[in-house]
Design a protein around this motif. Structure first.
Motif, PDB file in Angstrom:
ATOM      1  N   ALA A  52       0.835  -1.208   0.000  1.00  0.00           N
ATOM      2  CA  ALA A  52       0.000   0.000   0.000  1.00  0.00           C
ATOM      3  C   ALA A  52       0.863   1.248   0.000  1.00  0.00           C
ATOM      4  N   GLU A  53       1.946   1.213   0.772  1.00  0.00           N
ATOM      5  CA  GLU A  53       2.832   2.366   0.843  1.00  0.00           C
ATOM      6  C   GLU A  53       3.497   2.650  -0.503  1.00  0.00           C
ATOM      7  N   SER A  54       3.972   1.611  -1.164  1.00  0.00           N
ATOM      8  CA  SER A  54       4.652   1.835  -2.451  1.00  0.00           C
ATOM      9  C   SER A  54       3.673   2.294  -3.526  1.00  0.00           C
ATOM     10  N   GLY A  95      -5.849  12.015  -2.621  1.00  0.00           N
ATOM     11  CA  GLY A  95      -6.400  10.770  -2.090  1.00  0.00           C
ATOM     12  C   GLY A  95      -5.309   9.765  -1.778  1.00  0.00           C
ATOM     13  N   PHE A  96      -4.336   9.660  -2.680  1.00  0.00           N
ATOM     14  CA  PHE A  96      -3.211   8.760  -2.428  1.00  0.00           C
ATOM     15  C   PHE A  96      -2.354   9.281  -1.275  1.00  0.00           C
ATOM     16  N   GLY A  97      -2.244  10.610  -1.155  1.00  0.00           N
ATOM     17  CA  GLY A  97      -1.490  11.193  -0.048  1.00  0.00           C
ATOM     18  C   GLY A  97      -2.128  10.883   1.296  1.00  0.00           C
ATOM     19  N   LEU A  98      -3.457  10.928   1.339  1.00  0.00           N
ATOM     20  CA  LEU A  98      -4.174  10.609   2.576  1.00  0.00           C
ATOM     21  C   LEU A  98      -3.957   9.146   2.961  1.00  0.00           C
ATOM     22  N   VAL A 103      -1.111   4.869   6.206  1.00  0.00           N
ATOM     23  CA  VAL A 103      -0.127   3.786   6.278  1.00  0.00           C
ATOM     24  C   VAL A 103       1.007   4.183   7.208  1.00  0.00           C
ATOM     25  N   SER A 104       1.473   5.420   7.108  1.00  0.00           N
ATOM     26  CA  SER A 104       2.569   5.892   7.964  1.00  0.00           C
ATOM     27  C   SER A 104       2.162   5.893   9.435  1.00  0.00           C
ATOM     28  N   VAL A 105       0.940   6.320   9.728  1.00  0.00           N
ATOM     29  CA  VAL A 105       0.457   6.320  11.113  1.00  0.00           C
ATOM     30  C   VAL A 105       0.383   4.890  11.646  1.00  0.00           C
TER      31      VAL A 105
END
Length: 122
Positions: A52-54, A95-98, A103-105
């Motif tokens: 998901a992150e990539s 949307g991808f940034g959100l 994912v980072s959280v």
């Protein structure tokens, strides 16, 4: 006068066809982006955080011009798809940034040890 009227009608017809092509192109680009957002959500909620992150990072860092060119290249092809105007396109990078932030959280919370949050509060 009759020639001017037929010319005006011809231009109106061409303008209408251009709007239809632009609309179908923007709809196709929007559908592709929504499919990628759904895939990123699926990866996120199936605990494939690196996937998901990539995916989110690649789509989030795209230049809008690159997004338009890729969609056109994968379209019906030919000079017809290259002459379409870029009106009506939606930028899906936020949307991808959100999702990337989610994912980072999640990765940050998962990296905490059991007592680390209590130690930070003291």
């Amino acid at each position: 006068m009759a020639g001017a009227t037929s010319t005006a009608n011809a231009f109106d017809q061409i303008d209408g066809e251009t709007k239809k092509m632009s609309s179908s192109f923007s709809e196709r680009a929007f559908e592709e982006d929504m499919g990628l957002l759904h895939e990123a959500n699926r990866l996120l909620f199936s605990n494939d955080l690196p996937g998901a992150e990539s995916l989110c990072r690649v789509e989030m860092e795209k230049n809008p011009r690159e997004m338009n060119e890729e969609s056109r290249d994968s379209g019906s092809g030919g000079s017809e798809s290259q002459s379409q105007p870029e009106t009506g396109l939606r930028d899906s990078r936020p949307g991808f940034g959100l999702l990337y932030a989610f994912v980072s959280v999640i990765k940050g919370i998962a990296s905490l040890s059991n007592d680390q949050l209590d130690e930070c509060l003291e």
